[in-house]
Design an enzyme around this catalytic site. Sequence first.
Site, PDB file in Angstrom:
ATOM      1  N   TYR A  88       0.814  -1.216   0.000  1.00  0.00           N
ATOM      2  CA  TYR A  88       0.000   0.000   0.000  1.00  0.00           C
ATOM      3  C   TYR A  88       0.850   1.270   0.000  1.00  0.00           C
ATOM      4  O   TYR A  88       0.333   2.353  -0.234  1.00  0.00           O
ATOM      5  CB  TYR A  88      -0.877   0.037   1.255  1.00  0.00           C
ATOM      6  CG  TYR A  88      -2.323  -0.276   1.018  1.00  0.00           C
ATOM      7  CD1 TYR A  88      -3.258   0.745   0.878  1.00  0.00           C
ATOM      8  CD2 TYR A  88      -2.762  -1.580   0.933  1.00  0.00           C
ATOM      9  CE1 TYR A  88      -4.589   0.470   0.678  1.00  0.00           C
ATOM     10  CE2 TYR A  88      -4.097  -1.872   0.726  1.00  0.00           C
ATOM     11  CZ  TYR A  88      -5.002  -0.845   0.605  1.00  0.00           C
ATOM     12  OH  TYR A  88      -6.320  -1.117   0.398  1.00  0.00           O
ATOM     13  N   ASP A 113      -6.788  -4.447   5.350  1.00  0.00           N
ATOM     14  CA  ASP A 113      -7.828  -3.942   4.452  1.00  0.00           C
ATOM     15  C   ASP A 113      -8.805  -5.063   4.105  1.00  0.00           C
ATOM     16  O   ASP A 113     -10.029  -4.908   4.198  1.00  0.00           O
ATOM     17  CB  ASP A 113      -7.135  -3.407   3.184  1.00  0.00           C
ATOM     18  CG  ASP A 113      -8.098  -2.698   2.258  1.00  0.00           C
ATOM     19  OD1 ASP A 113      -9.019  -2.044   2.774  1.00  0.00           O
ATOM     20  OD2 ASP A 113      -7.932  -2.797   1.028  1.00  0.00           O
ATOM     21  N   ASP A 169      -4.406 -17.036   5.288  1.00  0.00           N
ATOM     22  CA  ASP A 169      -5.492 -17.808   4.670  1.00  0.00           C
ATOM     23  C   ASP A 169      -6.227 -18.643   5.718  1.00  0.00           C
ATOM     24  O   ASP A 169      -7.462 -18.727   5.709  1.00  0.00           O
ATOM     25  CB  ASP A 169      -4.993 -18.670   3.500  1.00  0.00           C
ATOM     26  CG  ASP A 169      -3.688 -19.394   3.797  1.00  0.00           C
ATOM     27  OD1 ASP A 169      -3.015 -19.010   4.764  1.00  0.00           O
ATOM     28  OD2 ASP A 169      -3.354 -20.340   3.066  1.00  0.00           O
ATOM     29  N   LYS A 176       1.463 -13.794   6.373  1.00  0.00           N
ATOM     30  CA  LYS A 176       1.725 -14.877   5.413  1.00  0.00           C
ATOM     31  C   LYS A 176       3.244 -15.096   5.419  1.00  0.00           C
ATOM     32  O   LYS A 176       3.921 -15.107   4.385  1.00  0.00           O
ATOM     33  CB  LYS A 176       1.195 -14.434   4.041  1.00  0.00           C
ATOM     34  CG  LYS A 176       1.106 -15.501   3.010  1.00  0.00           C
ATOM     35  CD  LYS A 176      -0.067 -16.435   3.192  1.00  0.00           C
ATOM     36  CE  LYS A 176       0.046 -17.541   2.144  1.00  0.00           C
ATOM     37  NZ  LYS A 176      -0.770 -18.703   2.458  1.00  0.00           N
TER      38      LYS A 176
END
Length: 437
Positions: free
Chosen positions: A159, A321, A297, A231
């Site tokens: 971002y 987000d 995930d 992750k």
Amino acid sequence: MRPGFFEHIPGGEKITLKGGRLDVPLNPIIPFIEGDGIGWDVWQAARPVLDESVQLAYSAARQLCWMELPAGDKALKQYDTLLPSETIDAFSEHLVGIKGPLTTPVGKGFRSLNVALRRALDLYVCVRPVRWIPGVPCPVNNPQNVDMVVFRENTEDIYAGIEFECGSESNMQFQTWLREHYPEEFAKIRFPASSGIGIKPISRQGSERLVRAAIRYAQKNNRGGITLIHKGNIMKYTEGAFTEWGYALAEREFGDRVYTYRQWLESKKRGGLEVANQHRSEAIQAGKIWINDSITDAAFERTLTRPDEFDILATMNLNGDLFSDALSAQVGGLGIAPGANLNDESQVAIFEATHGTAPLIAGQNKANPCSLILSGQMMLHHLGWHAAAELIQESIQKTIDSKTVTFDFLCQMPEARLVSTVEFGEAVIKHMRAVAQ
Ligand code: NAI
């Protein structure tokens, strides 16, 4: 100073800092940006609700002295810029403000006004509480189990906007440099000639201050757990590092007020599973904050299937987000999800509706104003005006109980009464008056 905006309700005084804490006068000046698209619609409903809650809770003793700041389309028309520097300065000077959604301009100029505002004021924490209001239609079977707070880092990650467009000069220069200096890394780009390139910076400072803010929030609000979402199994030196830095910060700065998954693992290595579990139960019983982590995930799956296992989610910009919108869907969608962007050190805080400008329904007096009203309610809590905030909470609940809803909820509550944006605000005020009597 540019004319037209920046005038506040007479008698207002600035919020200041005393000993690192907010010193809120009885009549604080509160800067606001109405916003683009449905910003106008939802502000027409939200502002009277906020004013009435203060009036009812404190009679004439307190008042919010609103001061409009230009931004977005309104600023462009009047000042030929989407985000005047005075707007940024005014938020910085007045410490606490609120805003509606702003359109992300297409083409040149700002990548996103929201991102620009967060960056200019270094509002590195985005807080988004996600809790079901009984009666609100939603797609899950047990929405009462959803009670989480997303702590999203606001200034880093993909971002940050470091991108090289496919085919551009800068892209080619970057690829040439990478090929020369790091051929093995360059070889990982599958189709170099047709690739856009993005860079993902995640820093120790950025990760630490976010996790520190999440732990302080947990302490202040009696929250028992924080999960670091990452992750890191794939992106080891960015998302993996975020998690390691987060754990290290927690253990170093908060010592025996937290118990981490790393400590549990250590205890298991030394004394076995039973001993480790015993240590963890004792820590939780002693009121320590349990800090663990989850791969992104898996966390998406588990926040949906076992939401009661999650409390605070602390994560980086993109994950945050995605999680905020996905979790808000579980409790009724964007129309009802509040949020705030803040800096724990400067204490600048801007409360904001989570949704965007919804151009298809803008100006039609049909948008759901709950997200902005609830963001305002968060702001009242932040000011320490809890009685007013609680009045809002109770009267929104009563409005939903009376099956008075805007169009977005109606399709899932066919028996409900459809009202406009402004009428919804009026219904909340009516219930507030009844509650306050
Ligand atoms: P959006 O949030 O504006 O709309 C997504 C969907 O939710 C649409 O179907 C919309 O009609 C609906 N919706 C949103 N708010 C609602 C409300 N209060 N009541 C009822 N329905 C509502 O997101 P989208 O379409 O991706 O973005 C539109 C514009 O808003 C873009 O320019 C985007 O950059 C900007 N945006 C600004 C944000 C901010 O200022 N914080 C946040 C998200 C998007």
